[in-house]
Enzyme design. Structure first.
Site, PDB file in Angstrom:
ATOM      1  N   ASP A   1       0.834  -1.201   0.000  1.00 21.67           N
ATOM      2  CA  ASP A   1       0.000   0.000   0.000  1.00 21.67           C
ATOM      3  C   ASP A   1       0.875   1.260   0.000  1.00 21.67           C
ATOM      4  O   ASP A   1       2.034   1.217   0.417  1.00 21.67           O
ATOM      5  CB  ASP A   1      -0.906  -0.038   1.241  1.00 21.67           C
TER       6      ASP A   1
ATOM      7  N   ASN B   1     -10.057  -2.392  -6.158  1.00 18.08           N
ATOM      8  CA  ASN B   1      -9.156  -1.519  -6.936  1.00 18.08           C
ATOM      9  C   ASN B   1      -9.573  -1.554  -8.398  1.00 18.08           C
ATOM     10  O   ASN B   1      -9.677  -0.519  -9.071  1.00 18.08           O
ATOM     11  CB  ASN B   1      -7.700  -1.998  -6.921  1.00 18.08           C
TER      12      ASN B   1
HETATM   13  C1  FPP Z   1      -1.612   0.416  -3.417  1.00 14.76           C
HETATM   14  O1  FPP Z   1      -1.257   1.760  -3.503  1.00 14.76           O
HETATM   15  C2  FPP Z   1      -1.109  -0.343  -4.535  1.00 14.76           C
HETATM   16  C3  FPP Z   1      -1.854  -0.818  -5.570  1.00 14.76           C
HETATM   17  C4  FPP Z   1      -3.303  -0.584  -5.705  1.00 14.76           C
HETATM   18  C5  FPP Z   1      -1.260  -1.570  -6.691  1.00 14.76           C
HETATM   19  C6  FPP Z   1       0.040  -2.250  -6.421  1.00 14.76           C
HETATM   20  C7  FPP Z   1       0.778  -2.301  -7.685  1.00 14.76           C
HETATM   21  C8  FPP Z   1       2.106  -2.264  -7.860  1.00 14.76           C
HETATM   22  C9  FPP Z   1       3.049  -2.275  -6.751  1.00 14.76           C
HETATM   23  C10 FPP Z   1       2.690  -2.192  -9.212  1.00 14.76           C
HETATM   24  C11 FPP Z   1       2.291  -3.259 -10.183  1.00 14.76           C
HETATM   25  C12 FPP Z   1       2.463  -4.617  -9.650  1.00 14.76           C
HETATM   26  C13 FPP Z   1       3.195  -5.598 -10.228  1.00 14.76           C
HETATM   27  C14 FPP Z   1       3.187  -6.951  -9.628  1.00 14.76           C
HETATM   28  C15 FPP Z   1       4.003  -5.402 -11.411  1.00 14.76           C
HETATM   29  P1  FPP Z   1      -2.397   2.866  -3.487  1.00 14.76           P
HETATM   30  O2  FPP Z   1      -2.504   3.446  -4.845  1.00 14.76           O
HETATM   31  O3  FPP Z   1      -3.665   2.307  -2.930  1.00 14.76           O
HETATM   32  O4  FPP Z   1      -1.768   3.888  -2.503  1.00 14.76           O
HETATM   33  P2  FPP Z   1      -2.535   4.975  -1.624  1.00 14.76           P
HETATM   34  O5  FPP Z   1      -3.275   4.206  -0.562  1.00 14.76           O
HETATM   35  O6  FPP Z   1      -1.437   5.801  -1.080  1.00 14.76           O
HETATM   36  O7  FPP Z   1      -3.446   5.711  -2.538  1.00 14.76           O
END
Ligand code: FPP
Length: 241
Positions: A14, A62
């Site tokens: 996250d 998501n």
């Molecule tokens: C949470 O951050 C993360 C995600 C929704 C996606 C995770 C994806 C990656 C790390 C990159 C792609 C993955 C791979 C395996 C290549 P958020 O956007 O919810 O953060 P926030 O809570 O600060 O908004």
């Protein structure tokens, strides 16, 4: 790094958005930086001999509720990762698996994932399981439907429906129970992740956002895990006196 007392490490990655926003950048730049953390973490864990690593890369929520442009970026990053990381996965003997409703993702992305799964299927090192369009409740609902179907068709006796029967119908029946669940970026929540498999997991939360997650944070999590006394509902030998 010593990960010998872990069989299954699961991570809620996250804070990509917050990491980028706090620098005045677009959220998608945080996801791009998050891919570097994925690469780093997979390599560290594989080299340390961890048997199973599950990363929460995309929840059903998501996928449905994020703006289309952000979802497109995530899909593109995922596809690129699947192609670019093949040599590293092969070199570290990592087997790629997925968990989630992949049939709802774009065909092109699913095809690339299937190719990487096939290419790495014979690897005998760590299993890297990416949870994609994944929801713990959906996983349990899908398993329950499978059980109902088997009972209805006479393949499964109603009396044989037990925990093992349900576990055998999860997205990854071979997935071990989670030993340690790490969540980055400070929220203390499970967020519908591996609901069945985290029943006795130790949970460790760090304020560090996913793009900054590296070996020191991983080591801190594992050190904290070793200090926990895992009772699995029972008592430790010294507590029975
Ligand atoms: C949470 O951050 C993360 C995600 C929704 C996606 C995770 C994806 C990656 C790390 C990159 C792609 C993955 C791979 C395996 C290549 P958020 O956007 O919810 O953060 P926030 O809570 O600060 O908004």
């Amino acid at each position: 790094m010593d990960l010998s007392d872990l069989r299954h490490l699961a991570i809620i990655m996250d804070g990509n958005g917050r990491w980028a926003k706090s620098r005045g950048w677009r959220r998608t730049r945080g996801h791009r930086a998050g891919v570097d953390s994925v690469r780093n973490c997979v390599t560290e864990c594989a080299r340390a001999g961890l048997p199973w690593l599950t990363l929460y890369a995309l929840s059903t929520e998501n996928y449905r509720a994020r703006p289309a442009t952000e979802v497109r970026t995530l899909m593109a990053l995922l596809r690129r990762f699947m192609i670019d990381e093949r040599p590293t996965l092969m070199e570290n003997r990592v087997r790629l698996e997925t968990a989630g409703r992949l049939d709802e993702l774009p065909d092109k992305v699913v095809r690339t994932i299937r190719e990487t799964e096939a290419m790495t299927a014979g690897n005998s090192g760590m299993t890297l399981c990416l949870a994609l369009n994944y929801g713990g409740r959906s996983e349990l609902a899908d398993a329950a439907k499978e059980i109902a179907r088997s009972v209805k068709s006479g393949k499964l006796d109603l009396e044989a429906v037990d925990e093992a029967a349900l576990a055998a119908r999860l997205y990854q029946p071979k997935m071990p129970d989670v030993d340690l669940l790490i969540r980055t970026a400070g929220e203390v929540r499970i967020s519908n992740f591996l609901l069945w498999q985290v029943s006795y997991a130790e949970i460790w939360v760090t304020e560090t956002c996913w793009p900054d997650f590296r070996k020191p944070q991983l080591e801190a999590a594992v050190t904290a895990f070793r200090r926990r006394s895992r009772r699995f509902g029972g008592l430790l030998p010294e507590e029975t006196k």
